[in-house]
Scaffold this motif. Sequence first.
Motif, PDB file in Angstrom:
ATOM      1  N   GLU A 175       6.562  -3.675   2.348  1.00 31.22           N
ATOM      2  CA  GLU A 175       5.320  -3.324   1.684  1.00 31.22           C
ATOM      3  C   GLU A 175       5.009  -4.383   0.633  1.00 31.22           C
ATOM      4  OE1 GLU A 175       7.251   0.058   1.114  1.00 31.22           O
ATOM      5  OE2 GLU A 175       8.425  -0.695  -0.553  1.00 31.22           O
TER       6      GLU A 175
ATOM      7  N   LYS B 246      -1.020  -0.411  -3.173  1.00 30.94           N
ATOM      8  CA  LYS B 246       0.227  -0.577  -2.444  1.00 30.94           C
ATOM      9  C   LYS B 246      -0.035  -0.472  -0.951  1.00 30.94           C
ATOM     10  CE  LYS B 246       4.927   1.286  -2.066  1.00 30.94           C
ATOM     11  NZ  LYS B 246       5.847   2.362  -2.516  1.00 30.94           N
TER      12      LYS B 246
ATOM     13  N   ASN C 107       1.574  -0.536   2.934  1.00 29.19           N
ATOM     14  CA  ASN C 107       2.718  -0.428   3.841  1.00 29.19           C
ATOM     15  C   ASN C 107       2.418  -1.295   5.066  1.00 29.19           C
ATOM     16  OD1 ASN C 107       4.059   0.884   6.357  1.00 29.19           O
ATOM     17  ND2 ASN C 107       5.240   1.653   4.636  1.00 29.19           N
TER      18      ASN C 107
ATOM     19  N   PRO D 209      -4.841   1.553   1.367  1.00 32.19           N
ATOM     20  CA  PRO D 209      -3.592   1.625   0.602  1.00 32.19           C
ATOM     21  C   PRO D 209      -3.597   2.783  -0.390  1.00 32.19           C
ATOM     22  CG  PRO D 209      -5.048  -0.026  -0.340  1.00 32.19           C
ATOM     23  CD  PRO D 209      -5.732   0.475   0.914  1.00 32.19           C
TER      24      PRO D 209
END
Length: 292
Positions: free
Chosen positions: A64, A77, A79, A91
Motif C-alpha cells: 500500500e 491510503k 491498497n 482510497p
Amino acid sequence: MANPSLTITGNYLIVSDFKPSADRGIYLFDKNSLAYLGSTGIMGEGPGQITQYGLVAATSSGKEFWMPDFPKLKMFKFNIDSVLMNENYLPTVSNPFAYDFFLSRFKFISDSVAYGTGLEVLSPSTFRASLGRWNINTGKIEKFGDEHPKLIGERTNAFFDYSYKHNIMALSHINHDILTIYNADGTIKYHILGEKEFDNENRKLKFFGEVHIGDKYIFTSYLGSEGFELVENQGPKSVSKSKILTFDLEGNLLKVIETGHEIRYFGVDDENKRILCYFLDREVPIGYFYYE
C-alpha cells in the motif's frame, strides 16, 4: 506525463504525475519488467478524490502507499491489490492534519506512525524543514529528533528517506550543503558536509536533491551551484541536478555518477541494481541505468 515523481515499493514502480492530463495520474508498473499495470488517484472534489497530488509515501509492507492532498489537508491510503482489481477504486482518507506543521515527504515505519520532512510554516511564503513524526491514530504531527545547531531557526527545505532494513533515515538539504543521517530515534548518526556547508549566497545556491538509502549505499542527486542561469532573450532558467552521489552506509563518498541530463526525480531498485530517473531534458524522459 508532465511532471512525474518515481517511487519504488515492494514489487512496484509508482509514477505519480503532478500535472495529469487525464482524470487520474498515479501509474503502477511491475518493478522488474516495467510492464504497465494500471492507474489510480481520481482527481476531483468528491469523497475519495484528490484535488492535488503530493509525493507518494511508501509503507514497510510494499502493498500500500499514501498520498497527501495539501489543499484538502488530508492523507489518502491506497491498497495496491485493490487498485489493480478495481479501476474505480477510491482510497481511504485520514482525518485532517494541521497547516502550521505537516509532513511533505515521508514514509510509514509502522501501521500507525510515519517519519518524514516536517514543514513549519513561518509565513504565507516561507517555511523551514526538520524531522517530523505523524501518528495517524491520534492525528498528532510533531517535530522530533536532533538538528545541527547552525540550522536551527534557518529557512530550510529537505528531502527525506527511511531505510526499513537498516533503521536509519536521512535529510538531504536543498539550500545548504549538508546531508544528515539519523538513527531511528531521531539522534544524529553523522553529517556529510560539502565544501559550502552552511554558506548560501542569498539562497541562490542549490545542493542536494532526493536521497535514497539502499541495501549497501546511500544515493542522492546533487548540484552544488546556482539554481538559475541567464539565457539570452529568455531570462532566468532553472538548473537541475545531473549528478548522483554514492556513499557507503558510513558516509564515505564512493562514486560520482554524471548522467549528462537534468534529473528531476529518481528511484533506486536495489533488487535489479538500477537507478530510474525522470529527466527534464530528454525526449523520452524516464530512463534507467545500472549502478553495479
